[in-house]
Design a protein around this motif. Structure first.
Motif, PDB file in Angstrom:
ATOM      1  N   LEU A   1      -3.648  12.162  -2.210  1.00  0.00           N
ATOM      2  CA  LEU A   1      -4.055  12.948  -1.052  1.00  0.00           C
ATOM      3  C   LEU A   1      -3.936  12.118   0.224  1.00  0.00           C
ATOM      4  N   PRO A   2      -3.718  12.774   1.362  1.00  0.00           N
ATOM      5  CA  PRO A   2      -3.563  12.041   2.627  1.00  0.00           C
ATOM      6  C   PRO A   2      -4.851  11.330   3.024  1.00  0.00           C
TER       7      PRO A   2
ATOM      8  N   ILE B   1       0.846  -1.183   0.000  1.00  0.00           N
ATOM      9  CA  ILE B   1       0.000   0.000   0.000  1.00  0.00           C
ATOM     10  C   ILE B   1       0.885   1.238   0.000  1.00  0.00           C
ATOM     11  N   PRO B   2       0.807   2.069  -1.028  1.00  0.00           N
ATOM     12  CA  PRO B   2       1.646   3.264  -1.051  1.00  0.00           C
ATOM     13  C   PRO B   2       1.151   4.298  -0.061  1.00  0.00           C
ATOM     14  N   VAL B   3       2.041   4.928   0.631  1.00  0.00           N
ATOM     15  CA  VAL B   3       1.704   5.978   1.583  1.00  0.00           C
ATOM     16  C   VAL B   3       2.320   7.270   1.081  1.00  0.00           C
ATOM     17  N   SER B   4       1.530   8.292   0.919  1.00  0.00           N
ATOM     18  CA  SER B   4       2.035   9.545   0.384  1.00  0.00           C
ATOM     19  C   SER B   4       3.025  10.177   1.340  1.00  0.00           C
TER      20      SER B   4
ATOM     21  N   LYS C   1       2.406  16.576   6.829  1.00  0.00           N
ATOM     22  CA  LYS C   1       2.217  17.893   6.226  1.00  0.00           C
ATOM     23  C   LYS C   1       1.243  17.801   5.051  1.00  0.00           C
ATOM     24  N   GLU C   2       0.190  18.580   5.106  1.00  0.00           N
ATOM     25  CA  GLU C   2      -0.793  18.604   4.026  1.00  0.00           C
ATOM     26  C   GLU C   2      -0.619  19.914   3.276  1.00  0.00           C
TER      27      GLU C   2
ATOM     28  N   CYS D   1      -4.121   1.595  -1.934  1.00  0.00           N
ATOM     29  CA  CYS D   1      -5.259   2.464  -1.662  1.00  0.00           C
ATOM     30  C   CYS D   1      -4.865   3.875  -2.085  1.00  0.00           C
ATOM     31  N   SER D   2      -5.853   4.672  -2.426  1.00  0.00           N
ATOM     32  CA  SER D   2      -5.574   6.025  -2.900  1.00  0.00           C
ATOM     33  C   SER D   2      -6.766   6.933  -2.608  1.00  0.00           C
TER      34      SER D   2
END
Length: 418
Positions: free
Chosen positions: A60-61, A38-41, A48-49, A190-191
């Motif tokens: 997006l987070p 699962i990629p994590v941004s 930080k957003e 997930c995204s």
């Protein structure tokens, strides 16, 4: 001292062994949250957003609560369909492709969640579609709302999509699940993405384009287009679509994407259409290995004349015919004779059936294209057919409406002559 070191060494080995066993036990569990794929941004990693990322609209987070809710829902769905997947015929290849019947059986079980559910089976209906239709109409009214929708793939995996409308923008949180070699469900990615533009068409298609990386961030086109049929397709229209136009499509032959009639049969690419008519008649892919010198005259002509009102003499004139070997030339569709187009991936969908006074039938057909174009009617054309008492039919002509011929790529004949 030596004994002490030996004891410490043994103790360390025992600790490592126990930890390894513990990890092995954990690996057998279905824990979506621990899946490393699962990629994590970066924003999620550092908390930080940035306004820049929100402006781009992708990667997006994801809030912890949303992820946990998705994991919980997907575990429940996995249990609903596990038995079906385990007992299904998966073939001998590594790429699992379940039968249409099995995929629809899985869909039938997932609809018990009460959520809208659709499949990758062409022309299939969405279950619980009224909830999705209500959600989209709520969004069009500018009211905040959200809905969970499941997509069932032909490999037996599925995707949970939560659409969220905040009154202005529409977002989708996707959570994808696959089955591993031990028939255990795993989360593959997930995204969370903003939908750049969307519409709900008159025919009942949910059409939208996701925010995706663009030039100069990437040098190749990233396709964020999606088309989902919400409103059910009429059963008669589905039956005719499957029988008369599905096997033809818009790639490799021009029967559906050119203007022609019984007086202008010279416009058709007979060498190109042969393999598609073969698949339509025999329900399997044409294999050219037995025909190194071309398709024998009688085989080729008999098949074409079954579906078109043309004579053997006309075929020898209009198609690429090898008189010396008495065969028709055939070549695999490839880079040397076909330039890929988005339009070529379109799905023909019959939207209306009109019975004519002369006993023929005219089908109104839309070319539904998801890739890049994201249009449920790139062109609309009328296909005239004559059915006999046994249900067999012949194509008699095709007419592209509203000058749509100017909106699609010029057809490339597979063989230009020998």
């Amino acid at each position: 001292m030596v004994k002490k070191c030996t004891l410490l060494t043994i103790l360390m080995l025992l600790i490592i062994f126990i930890c390894a066993c513990g990890k092995s036990d954990e690996a057998g569990k279905t824990d979506f949250s621990q899946n490393s794929e699962i990629p994590v941004s970066e924003k999620e990693k550092n908390g930080k957003e940035t306004s820049e990322q929100w402006e781009k609209g992708y990667d997006l987070p994801i809030e912890k609560q949303e992820r946990e809710e998705a994991e919980k829902d997907c575990k429940k769905v996995s249990e609903l369909i596990r038995d079906i997947y385990e007992e299904a015929d998966k073939g001998e290849t590594s790429n699992v492709v379940l039968t249409k019947e099995t995929v629809l059986e899985i869909q039938n079980n997932v609809k018990e969640t009460g959520c809208p559910v659709y499949t990758m089976v062409l022309y299939a209906n969405m279950e619980n579609y009224k909830k999705m239709e209500h959600f989209l109409k709520t969004c069009m009214d500018g009211k905040e709302d959200s809905i969970i929708v499941y997509e069932i793939r032909t490999d037996g995996g599925f995707r949970r999509m939560k659409y969220i409308f905040d009154g202005t923008d529409l977002y989708v949180f996707s959570f994808n699940v696959v089955w591993n070699e031990e028939s255990e469900p795993e989360a593959s990615f997930c995204s969370y993405t903003r939908i750049k533009e969307w519409k709900y068409s008159k025919k009942g298609w949910f059409c939208y384009k996701l925010c995706v990386p663009e030039y100069p961030e990437v040098t190749e086109i990233v396709d964020g287009s999606r088309l989902i049929r919400v409103r059910p397709m009429d059963e008669k229209l589905r039956e005719v679509s499957e029988k008369c136009v599905f096997d033809l499509g818009y790639q490799g032959n021009n029967l559906l994407c050119s203007n022609w009639d019984t007086e202008h049969l010279d416009k058709l690419d007979y060498n190109g259409m042969y393999e598609y008519l073969y698949a339509m008649k025999y329900g399997k892919q044409f294999r050219a290995e037995p025909y190194p010198n071309g398709i024998p005259k009688e085989e080729f002509e008999n098949l074409i004349m079954e579906y078109l009102p043309i004579t053997a003499e006309q075929l020898q004139e209009y198609a690429v015919f090898d008189k010396e070997n008495q065969t028709y030339v055939w070549r695999q569709l490839g880079c040397s004779n076909y330039a890929p187009t988005f339009f070529g991936t379109s799905l023909p969908e019959v939207t209306d059936i009109r019975e004519n006074s002369d006993g023929t039938v005219t089908l109104t057909v839309d070319a539904v294209c998801e890739m890049i174009v994201c249009d449920d009617a790139v062109i609309t054309h009328e296909l005239t057919i004559r059915f006999d008492a046994d249900g067999h039919f012949q194509y008699l002509g095709n007419k592209i409406l509203n000058d749509g011929i100017n909106d699609i790529p010029e057809y490339q004949y597979r063989i230009c002559g020998e």
